[in-house]
Design a protein around this motif. Sequence first.
Motif, mmCIF file in Angstrom:
data_model
loop_
_atom_site.group_PDB
_atom_site.id
_atom_site.type_symbol
_atom_site.label_atom_id
_atom_site.label_comp_id
_atom_site.label_asym_id
_atom_site.label_seq_id
_atom_site.Cartn_x
_atom_site.Cartn_y
_atom_site.Cartn_z
ATOM 1 N N THR A 31 0.839 -1.202 0.000
ATOM 2 C CA THR A 31 0.000 0.000 0.000
ATOM 3 C C THR A 31 0.872 1.249 0.000
ATOM 4 N N PRO A 32 0.953 1.964 -1.120
ATOM 5 C CA PRO A 32 1.791 3.176 -1.193
ATOM 6 C C PRO A 32 1.413 4.194 -0.121
ATOM 7 N N GLY A 33 2.423 4.875 0.398
ATOM 8 C CA GLY A 33 2.201 5.910 1.399
ATOM 9 C C GLY A 33 2.427 5.447 2.817
ATOM 10 N N THR A 34 2.513 4.130 3.014
ATOM 11 C CA THR A 34 2.730 3.626 4.367
ATOM 12 C C THR A 34 4.224 3.490 4.660
ATOM 13 N N ILE A 35 4.553 3.430 5.942
ATOM 14 C CA ILE A 35 5.936 3.210 6.357
ATOM 15 C C ILE A 35 6.425 1.866 5.846
ATOM 16 N N ALA A 36 5.550 0.863 5.872
ATOM 17 C CA ALA A 36 5.922 -0.471 5.401
ATOM 18 C C ALA A 36 6.306 -0.452 3.928
ATOM 19 N N HIS A 37 5.539 0.263 3.113
ATOM 20 C CA HIS A 37 5.815 0.349 1.679
ATOM 21 C C HIS A 37 7.165 1.000 1.442
ATOM 22 N N ARG A 38 7.493 2.001 2.246
ATOM 23 C CA ARG A 38 8.764 2.711 2.084
ATOM 24 C C ARG A 38 9.960 1.839 2.467
ATOM 25 N N LEU A 39 9.809 0.979 3.478
ATOM 26 C CA LEU A 39 10.921 0.177 3.973
ATOM 27 C C LEU A 39 11.072 -1.166 3.257
ATOM 28 N N ALA A 40 10.031 -1.607 2.591
ATOM 29 C CA ALA A 40 10.020 -2.957 2.026
ATOM 30 C C ALA A 40 10.859 -3.076 0.759
ATOM 31 N N ARG A 41 11.397 -4.261 0.570
ATOM 32 C CA ARG A 41 11.998 -4.645 -0.701
ATOM 33 C C ARG A 41 10.925 -5.458 -1.424
ATOM 34 N N LEU A 42 10.075 -4.754 -2.156
ATOM 35 C CA LEU A 42 8.843 -5.334 -2.684
ATOM 36 C C LEU A 42 9.108 -6.134 -3.958
ATOM 37 N N PRO A 43 8.699 -7.400 -4.003
ATOM 38 C CA PRO A 43 8.877 -8.196 -5.221
ATOM 39 C C PRO A 43 7.900 -7.771 -6.310
ATOM 40 N N GLU A 44 8.266 -8.003 -7.534
ATOM 41 C CA GLU A 44 7.365 -7.727 -8.637
ATOM 42 C C GLU A 44 6.225 -8.741 -8.629
ATOM 43 N N PRO A 45 5.029 -8.325 -9.040
ATOM 44 C CA PRO A 45 3.921 -9.290 -9.082
ATOM 45 C C PRO A 45 4.159 -10.365 -10.133
ATOM 46 N N GLU A 46 3.619 -11.551 -9.866
ATOM 47 C CA GLU A 46 3.709 -12.640 -10.825
ATOM 48 C C GLU A 46 2.708 -12.418 -11.952
ATOM 49 N N ALA A 47 2.680 -13.331 -12.901
ATOM 50 C CA ALA A 47 1.832 -13.166 -14.089
ATOM 51 C C ALA A 47 0.354 -13.050 -13.727
ATOM 52 N N ASP A 48 -0.070 -13.747 -12.671
ATOM 53 C CA ASP A 48 -1.481 -13.696 -12.270
ATOM 54 C C ASP A 48 -1.775 -12.546 -11.314
ATOM 55 N N GLY A 49 -0.778 -11.680 -11.088
ATOM 56 C CA GLY A 49 -0.982 -10.523 -10.227
ATOM 57 C C GLY A 49 -0.673 -10.766 -8.767
ATOM 58 N N ARG A 50 -0.326 -11.989 -8.412
ATOM 59 C CA ARG A 50 -0.027 -12.291 -7.016
ATOM 60 C C ARG A 50 1.405 -11.892 -6.666
ATOM 61 N N ARG A 51 1.597 -11.594 -5.387
ATOM 62 C CA ARG A 51 2.933 -11.328 -4.861
ATOM 63 C C ARG A 51 3.183 -12.245 -3.676
ATOM 64 N N ARG A 52 4.394 -12.763 -3.578
ATOM 65 C CA ARG A 52 4.775 -13.573 -2.423
ATOM 66 C C ARG A 52 5.757 -12.765 -1.590
ATOM 67 N N LEU A 53 5.292 -12.306 -0.429
ATOM 68 C CA LEU A 53 6.115 -11.501 0.456
ATOM 69 C C LEU A 53 6.631 -12.362 1.608
ATOM 70 N N ILE A 54 7.784 -11.998 2.129
ATOM 71 C CA ILE A 54 8.379 -12.751 3.237
ATOM 72 C C ILE A 54 8.628 -11.801 4.404
ATOM 73 N N ILE A 55 7.976 -12.095 5.535
ATOM 74 C CA ILE A 55 8.143 -11.296 6.744
ATOM 75 C C ILE A 55 9.245 -11.938 7.583
ATOM 76 N N GLU A 56 10.298 -11.183 7.834
ATOM 77 C CA GLU A 56 11.407 -11.663 8.654
ATOM 78 C C GLU A 56 11.132 -11.293 10.114
ATOM 79 N N HIS A 57 11.315 -12.238 11.034
ATOM 80 C CA HIS A 57 11.021 -12.013 12.449
ATOM 81 C C HIS A 57 12.011 -12.788 13.314
ATOM 82 N N PRO A 58 11.938 -12.712 14.644
ATOM 83 C CA PRO A 58 12.965 -13.318 15.486
ATOM 84 C C PRO A 58 13.141 -14.823 15.312
#
Length: 397
Positions: A329-356
């Motif tokens: 979501t553009p405009g959010t802090i998350a969008h600014r910090l993320a290394r966002l993957p390009e969407p796949e052919a069907d429009g889906r994105r696979r994001l990975i949340i790194e945590h402890p």
Amino acid sequence: MPDAINVPIIAFHTILQLWQVCANPKGSCPRQFEKAQIMQKIPCVLMRGGSSRGPFFLSSDLPSDLTSRDAVLISAMGSGHPLQIDGIGGGNPLTSKVAIVGRSARPDADVDYLFAQVNVERASVDTAPNCGNMLAAVGPFAIEQGLVAAADPETRLTIFNVNTGKRIEAIVQTPGSVVDYEGDTVIAGVPGTAAPVRLAFLDAAGSKTGKLLPTDAGSDLIDGTEVSLFDMAVAAMLVDAGSFGKTGQEMPADLDADRAFMQRLETLRVEAGRLMGLGDVSQMVIPKPILLAPPSGDATITARYFMPHSCHTAVAITGAVCIASACCTPGTIAHRLARLPEPEADGRRRLIIEHPSGQTPVEIEQDPVTGIVTRAMVIRTARRLFDGFVHVRDQVA
């Protein structure tokens, strides 16, 4: 020797006399026998759902009055003590959770699921948020309790989350129409492997506030600190870890031990709740504070998720859905910090949340025109641990 022989006979007659007194409705029964008679026992199944654990109850087995129901849950879990020593809670927010499940009267859902976060040290129950980890065990529980008929080789069911008014689709492995807990799926924060449970959040935007962006802005300022107030699967306050002088790579125990930081985070959270239209949230567990930072390795973003008064050792599933959606979501802090993957052919994105504890993948689908997240899918595991009765102290029976 005759006296020794008579000892067990005398003991037997004493027990018989006590039984006769208690069996006589006009007689008097010693207090210890009264307690044994009126101690309430309630059927329950202890289950691990994702990286959380707690008892699962059929809604029909609990009081319909909310005050009485909460009293039962508090007693069952042993809340009011840091170890929950007098109940079945585990002395940690991740193991002091309850799922209440029943058949749904809604035409678009199979079962209703109410999540209850039972406070460890205080005798209180919060049903404001959903819990996506406990959600992973709702499908297996519903099938094994006969609420949903199993199919072969997998069973698809729709769960209505009462807390948020949102629906989730679950796919449970049921080869031979029997729930299978064994498999080779690994999730962060849980040892070993198990069968996958696929969860698709169908309409998670505005889970508690009714809006994805409760203030209609991607970011706001609270006491000079930039925050993103975001509501997708769970209402949350997203902040840049750098705003607190943190890297986002800190371990949960270190963050918890920084009392000045924790107090500052809580002050911001309470004001965030007011701005989000949730009122006084000082006694609620939402909005959840989430520290974000740029990712390391192949992840999309790094997160430290708070529950809210201690840092999660992994990440809540609703929190992962919230973070991943905010990254898109553009405009959010998350969008600014993320290394966002390009969407796949069907429009889906696979994001990975790194945590402890490692990484949690989230698959996101967005409307191609509006960019709004329409579906978020995660894979979890679950396991049935034991079933039977939990005994509730007589004063709440």
